[in-house]
Structures are given as C-alpha cells and as structure tokens.
Motif scaffolding. Structure first.
Motif, short mmCIF file in Angstrom:
data_model
loop_
_atom_site.label_atom_id
_atom_site.label_comp_id
_atom_site.label_asym_id
_atom_site.label_seq_id
_atom_site.Cartn_x
_atom_site.Cartn_y
_atom_site.Cartn_z
N VAL A 50 53.50 50.63 56.38
CA VAL A 50 52.41 50.30 55.47
C VAL A 50 52.89 50.49 54.04
O VAL A 50 53.78 51.30 53.78
CB VAL A 50 51.17 51.18 55.80
N ARG A 51 52.29 49.73 53.11
CA ARG A 51 52.63 49.89 51.70
C ARG A 51 51.62 50.82 51.05
O ARG A 51 50.41 50.63 51.18
CB ARG A 51 52.63 48.53 51.01
N VAL A 52 52.14 51.84 50.36
CA VAL A 52 51.28 52.81 49.68
C VAL A 52 51.71 52.94 48.23
O VAL A 52 52.85 52.64 47.87
CB VAL A 52 51.32 54.20 50.36
N ARG A 53 50.76 53.39 47.42
CA ARG A 53 51.05 53.69 46.02
C ARG A 53 51.04 55.20 45.88
O ARG A 53 50.02 55.86 46.05
CB ARG A 53 49.99 53.06 45.11
N ARG A 54 52.21 55.76 45.60
CA ARG A 54 52.36 57.21 45.40
C ARG A 54 53.03 57.42 44.05
O ARG A 54 54.08 56.85 43.78
CB ARG A 54 53.25 57.83 46.48
N GLY A 55 52.44 58.25 43.27
CA GLY A 55 53.03 58.55 41.96
C GLY A 55 53.18 57.31 41.09
O GLY A 55 54.12 57.21 40.31
N VAL A 78 49.19 60.20 54.35
CA VAL A 78 48.44 61.45 54.25
C VAL A 78 47.19 61.23 53.40
O VAL A 78 47.14 60.30 52.60
CB VAL A 78 49.30 62.59 53.63
N PRO A 79 46.17 62.07 53.58
CA PRO A 79 44.99 61.95 52.73
C PRO A 79 45.38 62.02 51.25
O PRO A 79 46.21 62.83 50.86
CB PRO A 79 44.13 63.15 53.13
N GLY A 80 44.81 61.12 50.48
CA GLY A 80 45.14 61.04 49.06
C GLY A 80 46.05 59.86 48.74
O GLY A 80 46.11 59.41 47.60
N ASP A 81 46.79 59.35 49.72
CA ASP A 81 47.62 58.16 49.51
C ASP A 81 46.71 56.97 49.23
O ASP A 81 45.60 56.87 49.76
CB ASP A 81 48.46 57.83 50.74
N ILE A 82 47.19 56.05 48.40
CA ILE A 82 46.47 54.80 48.16
C ILE A 82 47.19 53.71 48.93
O ILE A 82 48.35 53.38 48.63
CB ILE A 82 46.39 54.47 46.66
N VAL A 83 46.54 53.17 49.94
CA VAL A 83 47.13 52.15 50.80
C VAL A 83 46.72 50.78 50.29
O VAL A 83 45.56 50.54 49.97
CB VAL A 83 46.65 52.34 52.26
N LEU A 84 47.69 49.87 50.23
CA LEU A 84 47.43 48.50 49.81
C LEU A 84 47.06 47.68 51.03
O LEU A 84 47.81 47.62 52.00
CB LEU A 84 48.66 47.92 49.11
N LEU A 85 45.90 47.05 50.98
CA LEU A 85 45.38 46.28 52.10
C LEU A 85 45.52 44.79 51.81
O LEU A 85 45.16 44.33 50.73
CB LEU A 85 43.91 46.62 52.34
N GLU A 86 46.05 44.06 52.80
CA GLU A 86 46.24 42.62 52.67
C GLU A 86 45.81 41.94 53.95
O GLU A 86 45.82 42.55 55.03
CB GLU A 86 47.71 42.29 52.40
N ALA A 87 45.46 40.67 53.86
CA ALA A 87 45.03 39.91 55.02
C ALA A 87 46.09 39.95 56.11
O ALA A 87 47.28 39.83 55.85
CB ALA A 87 44.74 38.46 54.63
N GLY A 88 45.63 40.18 57.34
CA GLY A 88 46.53 40.20 58.49
C GLY A 88 47.02 41.58 58.91
O GLY A 88 47.56 41.73 59.99
N MET A 89 46.82 42.57 58.08
CA MET A 89 47.32 43.91 58.44
C MET A 89 46.23 44.76 59.06
O MET A 89 45.05 44.52 58.86
CB MET A 89 47.92 44.61 57.22
#
Length: 189
Positions: free
Chosen positions: A71-76, A88-99
């Motif tokens: 999965v793609r996440v935005r950390r720092g 982990v809780p607090g991570d920002i996950v990028l959501l896209e069609a199909g995932m």
C-alpha cells in the motif's frame, strides 16, 4: 488441515470413543440393533461437527484473502510503498480506484471517492465517502460516510485516510474475533 484429517479428528473425543466401545460391546453381546444405532449417532455427530468446523475454517480463510500485500502511505510528508502488514494507526494511506483498503481509517481527503462495502454492510452499491465529520452519537456502520474499512474496495475516485485501526482492531477483525470465539456446543445426541 485437510478435510479428511478434520473429519477423523471428530472421532478422538473421549465421549465418542466411549460410544464406539459401547457399540463394539453391543455387537459382541448380540445387541446389533443397539450397536447400529450408537454408530449412526456417532457418525451423525462427526458429520455435524466436521461441517461446522469446515465452514468456520473457510470463513477465516476468506477473511485472510482480504489482506492487501502493499500500500502507498504518506509518512513524514513523503509517499512510500510499504507492506500492508506494516501500516500503523496514524499513517495516511492513499486510496485509489481498484485497491482494497488495508485498515480502518478516517477519510481526510475525498475526490469522488466511492467504496464497495457489501462485505461489511450489505450495501448493493458503492458508498460515496466524504471527509467531513458526522454528527451524532452511535452511528451505524453503513452510515459512517467518513470512514474506510479494511477489506473493502475502492471502486471510483481517489482519496486518503488516516488509519485508526489495524489487524484485529478493525471492523473486519471484529468479525474474525467473533468467528474465533464461537464455542463448540454439545449436541443433544
């Protein structure tokens, strides 16, 4: 476990062994009708126990298949691709069609984001997600338009969600724990 091993394990309980011994003794003393009835009860009990156990194992396997490998996440402030097990809780996950959504999270960005939640809520169409807060106390799962849930599928649009729960601390994990806590009930037989 193979289905054959699971079925044969039904005959290892103490009470079942006692019944089998009783059936053998009944055959030896000439009470063949009693022996046959006891064996029928033992076999029916084994079939019932096996079917319940087999269905529970298939349900757990289906839940495991809903896991996502990466999965793609935005950390720092940087976007990186990580294994979904490392979210982990607090991570920002990028959501896209199909995932598939890797964990439960609160939607913080939504651009025409729609998520298929039929596995959790029974909704027949994808639910449009928004990033705003929802007023009210105890809101039913299907009405939480600002939440994304583990194992559901993004069908349209894109967005991001801050993770609030992972693993067994998700709605899907709650279902899995309910399946695991099913107790084995003794049959009237």
């Amino acid at each position: 476990r193979s289905p054959i091993v699971a079925f044969l394990e039904q005959f290892t309980e103490v009470m079942v062994i006692v019944l089998i011994v009783a059936a053998v003794i009944s055959f030896v003393v000439g009470e063949s009708v009693d022996a046959i009835m006891i064996l029928i009860i033992v076999i029916l009990n084994a079939i019932l126990g096996f079917s319940q156990e087999y269905r529970a194992e298939r349900a757990m396997a289906a839940l495991r298949r809903l896991a996502i490998p990466t999965v793609r996440v935005r950390r720092g402030g940087q976007v990186q691709e990580i294994e979904s097990l490392n979210v982990v809780p607090g991570d920002i996950v990028l959501l896209e069609a199909g995932m598939r959504v890797p964990a439960d999270g609160r939607v913080v960005e939504s651009v025409n984001l729609r998520i298929e939640e039929a596995a959790l809520t029974g909704e027949s169409v994808p639910v449009e997600k928004t990033e705003g807060a929802i007023e009210g106390g105890s809101i039913p799962l299907g009405d939480r338009k600002n939440m994304a849930y583990m194992g559901t599928t993004v069908t349209y649009g894109r967005g991001s969600a801050v993770i609030t729960g992972t693993g067994m601390n998700t709605e899907l994990g709650n279902i899995a724990s309910m399946l695991q806590t099913v107790t084995e009930e003794k049959t009237p037989l």
